[in-house]
Design a protein around this motif. Sequence first.
Motif, PDB file in Angstrom:
ATOM      1  N   PHE A 157       0.810  -1.220   0.000  1.00 50.33           N
ATOM      2  CA  PHE A 157       0.000   0.000   0.000  1.00 50.33           C
ATOM      3  C   PHE A 157       0.845   1.273   0.000  1.00 50.33           C
ATOM      4  O   PHE A 157       0.456   2.275  -0.601  1.00 50.33           O
ATOM      5  N   ARG A 158       1.983   1.267   0.658  1.00 55.96           N
ATOM      6  CA  ARG A 158       2.841   2.455   0.623  1.00 55.96           C
ATOM      7  C   ARG A 158       3.974   2.309  -0.393  1.00 55.96           C
ATOM      8  O   ARG A 158       4.536   3.301  -0.850  1.00 55.96           O
ATOM      9  N   VAL A 161       0.957   0.997  -4.160  1.00 58.82           N
ATOM     10  CA  VAL A 161      -0.234   1.825  -4.404  1.00 58.82           C
ATOM     11  C   VAL A 161       0.118   3.305  -4.407  1.00 58.82           C
ATOM     12  O   VAL A 161      -0.299   4.059  -5.305  1.00 58.82           O
ATOM     13  N   TYR A 162       0.881   3.732  -3.406  1.00 58.42           N
ATOM     14  CA  TYR A 162       1.214   5.166  -3.273  1.00 58.42           C
ATOM     15  C   TYR A 162       1.885   5.720  -4.530  1.00 58.42           C
ATOM     16  O   TYR A 162       1.400   6.706  -5.110  1.00 58.42           O
ATOM     17  N   PRO A 170      -1.931  11.107  -3.513  1.00 59.17           N
ATOM     18  CA  PRO A 170      -1.579   9.753  -3.059  1.00 59.17           C
ATOM     19  C   PRO A 170      -1.792   9.512  -1.567  1.00 59.17           C
ATOM     20  O   PRO A 170      -2.123   8.391  -1.176  1.00 59.17           O
ATOM     21  N   SER A 174      -4.500   6.629  -1.289  1.00 60.19           N
ATOM     22  CA  SER A 174      -3.924   5.364  -0.834  1.00 60.19           C
ATOM     23  C   SER A 174      -4.503   4.960   0.518  1.00 60.19           C
ATOM     24  O   SER A 174      -4.700   3.771   0.791  1.00 60.19           O
ATOM     25  N   TYR A 178      -6.659   1.592   1.139  1.00 58.30           N
ATOM     26  CA  TYR A 178      -6.259   0.682   2.223  1.00 58.30           C
ATOM     27  C   TYR A 178      -7.434   0.402   3.153  1.00 58.30           C
ATOM     28  O   TYR A 178      -7.677  -0.748   3.544  1.00 58.30           O
ATOM     29  N   ALA A 202       0.871   6.832   5.337  1.00 52.70           N
ATOM     30  CA  ALA A 202       0.937   7.541   4.057  1.00 52.70           C
ATOM     31  C   ALA A 202       1.683   8.865   4.211  1.00 52.70           C
ATOM     32  O   ALA A 202       2.461   9.263   3.332  1.00 52.70           O
TER      33      ALA A 202
END
Length: 235
Positions: A157-158, A161-162, A170, A174, A178, A202
């Motif tokens: 996710f970081r 996705v970010y 973002p 993100s 999540y 994030a």
Amino acid sequence: MTETPSIRDEIIGVVTHVAEPVSETPAVARRRRIVVVAVIVVGAALLSFSLSRKPGDPSFYWLTFGLAAVWAGGALLSGPLRYGSVPWQGRRRRPVLTGTLIGLAVGGAFVVGGLVARQIPPVAEFITRVLEFAHQGSLPLIVVITLVNGVAEEMFFRGAVYPALGKYHPVIVSTVVYAIATSAGGNPMLGFAAVILGGVCALERRATGGVLAPVLTHLVWGLIMVLALPPVFGL
């Protein structure tokens, strides 16, 4: 003569720092987005299925290890992962202390929140449902699962996705993604925790430019949740 910044100024500099985004080729950016969408669908479905198991069910352990493999594998497949750094005393340093201290702070805040939430029966019931997996299962194995999944979630996710979001907000997007993926288990408290933890991680990702600080924060927070929160709810 140059004045040496105070510790307070150094801390403010770390907290307010925004890392320079790393430019990626269109091919890498496209691959990230394709992988991210596919992995989110698979991961959310697997998370929902794993949380449908009864606490103590052996299949829960294998499913959660499988989920970690999905998140981590998706992160590695999406493209390069970066550790990140923070400015400290004129040098760039790995954010080991930063991630650890923030994890302690967030974990402590959740414990305090738990003391309040246990007085609200509907909320306490949702939280207890999650904590029962740690209470009724093998605690050492649950700790390992918590750590492994914490690393894997931050990698994806970081770490995937970010950067896949580019300039499209973002931090916010993100975190929302999540929270939605985590809420697939059907427990609103998981979604709430994901908003708080995901938002903090994030922001760390934005400040450091990498996944090391978010990983450490998630690990420390996860340990506190597994070891300190169940006694708050009498488990």
